[in-house]
Design a protein around this motif. Structure first.
Motif, PDB file in Angstrom:
ATOM      1  N   VAL A   1      48.355  38.976  56.152  1.00  0.00           N
ATOM      2  CA  VAL A   1      47.580  39.714  57.077  1.00  0.00           C
ATOM      3  C   VAL A   1      47.235  41.155  55.919  1.00  0.00           C
ATOM      4  CG1 VAL A   1      47.240  41.448  58.914  1.00  0.00           C
ATOM      5  CG2 VAL A   1      48.375  40.018  59.005  1.00  0.00           C
ATOM      6  N   GLU A   2      47.379  41.893  55.545  1.00  0.00           N
ATOM      7  CA  GLU A   2      47.172  42.791  54.219  1.00  0.00           C
ATOM      8  C   GLU A   2      46.358  42.477  53.270  1.00  0.00           C
ATOM      9  OE1 GLU A   2      48.846  45.683  50.783  1.00  0.00           O
ATOM     10  OE2 GLU A   2      50.572  44.385  51.532  1.00  0.00           O
ATOM     11  N   GLN A   3      45.826  41.654  52.710  1.00  0.00           N
ATOM     12  CA  GLN A   3      45.394  40.550  52.183  1.00  0.00           C
ATOM     13  C   GLN A   3      43.230  40.581  52.388  1.00  0.00           C
ATOM     14  OE1 GLN A   3      46.124  37.351  49.614  1.00  0.00           O
ATOM     15  NE2 GLN A   3      47.310  38.145  49.012  1.00  0.00           N
ATOM     16  N   ARG A   4      43.904  39.829  54.840  1.00  0.00           N
ATOM     17  CA  ARG A   4      42.859  40.277  54.610  1.00  0.00           C
ATOM     18  C   ARG A   4      42.292  41.387  55.511  1.00  0.00           C
ATOM     19  NH1 ARG A   4      43.549  37.141  59.277  1.00  0.00           N
ATOM     20  NH2 ARG A   4      46.442  37.007  58.977  1.00  0.00           N
ATOM     21  N   THR A   5      43.105  41.816  55.446  1.00  0.00           N
ATOM     22  CA  THR A   5      42.181  43.602  56.180  1.00  0.00           C
ATOM     23  C   THR A   5      41.244  44.566  55.382  1.00  0.00           C
ATOM     24  OG1 THR A   5      44.624  43.468  57.441  1.00  0.00           O
ATOM     25  CG2 THR A   5      43.465  46.032  57.470  1.00  0.00           C
ATOM     26  N   CYS A   6      40.220  44.924  55.563  1.00  0.00           N
ATOM     27  CA  CYS A   6      38.881  46.150  55.108  1.00  0.00           C
ATOM     28  C   CYS A   6      40.069  47.100  55.587  1.00  0.00           C
ATOM     29  CB  CYS A   6      37.843  45.980  55.828  1.00  0.00           C
ATOM     30  SG  CYS A   6      36.755  46.922  54.876  1.00  0.00           S
ATOM     31  N   THR A   7      40.299  47.343  54.120  1.00  0.00           N
ATOM     32  CA  THR A   7      40.463  48.971  53.807  1.00  0.00           C
ATOM     33  C   THR A   7      39.643  50.000  54.279  1.00  0.00           C
ATOM     34  OG1 THR A   7      39.931  49.266  51.442  1.00  0.00           O
ATOM     35  CG2 THR A   7      42.289  48.375  51.555  1.00  0.00           C
ATOM     36  N   ARG A   8      38.643  49.752  53.802  1.00  0.00           N
ATOM     37  CA  ARG A   8      37.026  50.125  54.486  1.00  0.00           C
ATOM     38  C   ARG A   8      36.936  49.943  56.167  1.00  0.00           C
ATOM     39  NH1 ARG A   8      31.434  49.035  52.670  1.00  0.00           N
ATOM     40  NH2 ARG A   8      32.372  49.034  50.908  1.00  0.00           N
ATOM     41  N   CYS A   9      37.276  49.579  56.977  1.00  0.00           N
ATOM     42  CA  CYS A   9      36.507  49.545  58.146  1.00  0.00           C
ATOM     43  C   CYS A   9      37.885  48.756  59.032  1.00  0.00           C
ATOM     44  CB  CYS A   9      35.073  48.981  58.828  1.00  0.00           C
ATOM     45  SG  CYS A   9      35.576  47.310  58.626  1.00  0.00           S
TER      46      CYS A   9
ATOM     47  N   THR B   1      39.053  46.027  59.987  1.00  0.00           N
ATOM     48  CA  THR B   1      38.269  44.723  60.184  1.00  0.00           C
ATOM     49  C   THR B   1      39.278  43.763  59.402  1.00  0.00           C
ATOM     50  OG1 THR B   1      36.306  45.023  60.852  1.00  0.00           O
ATOM     51  CG2 THR B   1      37.227  42.476  61.039  1.00  0.00           C
ATOM     52  N   VAL B   2      40.257  43.402  60.694  1.00  0.00           N
ATOM     53  CA  VAL B   2      40.880  41.704  59.874  1.00  0.00           C
ATOM     54  C   VAL B   2      40.159  40.322  59.959  1.00  0.00           C
ATOM     55  CG1 VAL B   2      43.455  41.076  60.002  1.00  0.00           C
ATOM     56  CG2 VAL B   2      43.137  42.934  60.796  1.00  0.00           C
ATOM     57  N   ALA B   3      39.851  39.646  58.540  1.00  0.00           N
ATOM     58  CA  ALA B   3      39.174  38.515  58.416  1.00  0.00           C
ATOM     59  C   ALA B   3      39.856  37.389  59.110  1.00  0.00           C
ATOM     60  CB  ALA B   3      39.597  38.367  57.380  1.00  0.00           C
ATOM     61  N   ASP B   4      40.139  36.388  59.973  1.00  0.00           N
ATOM     62  CA  ASP B   4      40.527  35.327  59.531  1.00  0.00           C
ATOM     63  C   ASP B   4      40.699  34.404  58.952  1.00  0.00           C
ATOM     64  OD1 ASP B   4      39.944  35.911  62.768  1.00  0.00           O
ATOM     65  OD2 ASP B   4      37.734  34.279  62.378  1.00  0.00           O
ATOM     66  N   PRO B   5      41.447  34.091  59.283  1.00  0.00           N
ATOM     67  CA  PRO B   5      42.300  32.673  58.023  1.00  0.00           C
ATOM     68  C   PRO B   5      40.856  32.251  57.798  1.00  0.00           C
ATOM     69  CG  PRO B   5      43.984  32.880  60.190  1.00  0.00           C
ATOM     70  CD  PRO B   5      42.584  33.771  60.568  1.00  0.00           C
ATOM     71  N   VAL B   6      40.656  31.066  56.957  1.00  0.00           N
ATOM     72  CA  VAL B   6      38.933  30.592  56.138  1.00  0.00           C
ATOM     73  C   VAL B   6      39.877  29.483  56.170  1.00  0.00           C
ATOM     74  CG1 VAL B   6      38.247  29.736  53.694  1.00  0.00           C
ATOM     75  CG2 VAL B   6      39.266  32.419  54.309  1.00  0.00           C
ATOM     76  N   ASP B   7      39.305  28.962  56.935  1.00  0.00           N
ATOM     77  CA  ASP B   7      39.302  27.119  57.783  1.00  0.00           C
ATOM     78  C   ASP B   7      39.205  26.889  56.356  1.00  0.00           C
ATOM     79  OD1 ASP B   7      39.695  24.942  58.711  1.00  0.00           O
ATOM     80  OD2 ASP B   7      37.640  24.450  59.056  1.00  0.00           O
ATOM     81  N   LEU B   8      40.117  26.043  55.655  1.00  0.00           N
ATOM     82  CA  LEU B   8      40.227  24.306  54.681  1.00  0.00           C
ATOM     83  C   LEU B   8      40.061  22.752  55.230  1.00  0.00           C
ATOM     84  CD1 LEU B   8      43.216  25.924  52.124  1.00  0.00           C
ATOM     85  CD2 LEU B   8      41.167  26.001  51.378  1.00  0.00           C
ATOM     86  N   SER B   9      39.763  22.944  56.075  1.00  0.00           N
ATOM     87  CA  SER B   9      39.279  21.473  56.601  1.00  0.00           C
ATOM     88  C   SER B   9      38.222  20.891  56.348  1.00  0.00           C
ATOM     89  CB  SER B   9      38.956  21.054  58.078  1.00  0.00           C
ATOM     90  OG  SER B   9      38.069  21.865  58.218  1.00  0.00           O
TER      91      SER B   9
END
Length: 188
Positions: A157-165, A167-175
């Motif tokens: 979650v830390e890597q997916r969280t924008c430090t500017r705003c 927003t937490v990005a959804d996990p990337v779909d690898l299908s």
């Protein structure tokens, strides 16, 4: 993966459309030519959005043989997109994050340096366009690093969280992506 599964092979002459039928997933980047050919052609049949923006230390070319879509570039002045269709050659400048977004299944050849160079998987915020996370690497088999980068991004979650705003990005779909299988073949 079954032992009988075909995959594109390195050859002196290449029928791109025939070899394209053997690709396993989007962004496979199977090497096609003999080792040492410069630039080295790598084949993919892409049907899903590229999971991250790719940043390379060397210029590359993306040749579209079939399909349509756009290539998205992240530059200091903002986001730029270029449309592609059969016959389009797209220049991918070094150190510029780019991402392929196919509208239809796209058969593409990436022309890149014959030896490994610095690459990065870069993830951008969907709300404010800030760089959220990037992972740099140099690898003989970059497909494994691509897979590992997305798995690490998805798992944090830390890597997916924008430090500017925030927003937490959804996990990337690898299908639709077979980097692990491709990497196993290329390492063998």
């Amino acid at each position: 993966m079954t032992a009988a599964r075909e995959y594109p092979m390195r050859k002196k002459t290449i029928n791109i459309f025939k070899e394209g039928k053997k690709t396993w997933g989007s962004y496979d980047d199977f090497p096609l030519a003999a080792v040492g050919v410069d630039p080295a052609p790598h084949l993919s049949r892409n049907s899903v959005a590229q999971p991250f923006h790719l940043v390379t230390a060397m210029d590359e070319l993306l040749v579209t043989m079939a399909g349509t879509g756009t290539v998205e570039f992240r530059t200091p002045s903002g986001v730029t997109t270029l449309e592609f269709e059969p016959g389009t050659v797209t220049y991918l400048p070094a150190r510029t994050p780019s991402r392929v977004l196919p509208a239809t299944e796209a058969l593409q050849v990436r022309l890149k340096a014959p030896t490994p160079n610095q690459e990065a998987a870069a993830f951008f915020c969907t709300s404010c366009d800030a760089l959220v996370h990037s992972i740099e690497f140099v690898a003989d088999v970059p497909q494994q690093k691509y897979w590992d980068a997305v798995v690490a991004f998805n798992g944090s979650v830390e890597q997916r969280t924008c430090t500017r705003c925030g927003t937490v990005a959804d996990p990337v779909d690898l299908s639709g992506v077979a980097w692990n299988d491709v990497a196993d073949v290329l390492k063998a």
